[in-house]
Design a protein around this motif. Sequence first.
Motif: not given
Length: 136
Positions: A18-19, A26-27, A117-119, A32-33
Amino acid sequence: MTTRPLSDRDYRSLAAFRHALRGFLAFSEGGAKAAGLTPAHHQLLLAIRGHDGPPPSVTEIADALQIKVHSATELVARAEAKGLVARAHDDPGDARRAVLTLTDDGAAKLAALSYLHREELRRFRDQLNDILGALG
C-alpha cells in the motif's frame, strides 16, 4: 483460498505494498501537476492514447477510467477546452457518439510524462517484486 492466519510478515508486506502504491500515485500526480495537467487529465490522455483499436468513445473512456459516463463527458469537455483532446462525431448512425483523439499539445504532454513514468515504473517493479516475494 488458504485459511491459514496472516502472519506479522504478511501484514508488513501488505502495508509495504500500500505504501509503495501510494508513493507511485503521488509521483504520478506530482508529475502531472508539474506538466500543467490535472491528474485526471493525465489519466484521460493516457486512456485515449493507450486505447486498443479505433479512437475511443466517451463511454469507452468512462469504462477505462472506471467513472460514470457523465463524469467522463465533463472531464473530456474540460480537456477539450484546454486544447488537449479533440472530439469528433463521425458515426452516421448515432450523432451522439463522439470519438476522442489527442491534440498535438495533448500528445506532447503525455509523451513527456510517459517517459518519466516508464522509468518510475521500472523502479516500482523492482520494489514490488521484493514486496510480493515476501508474501510467499
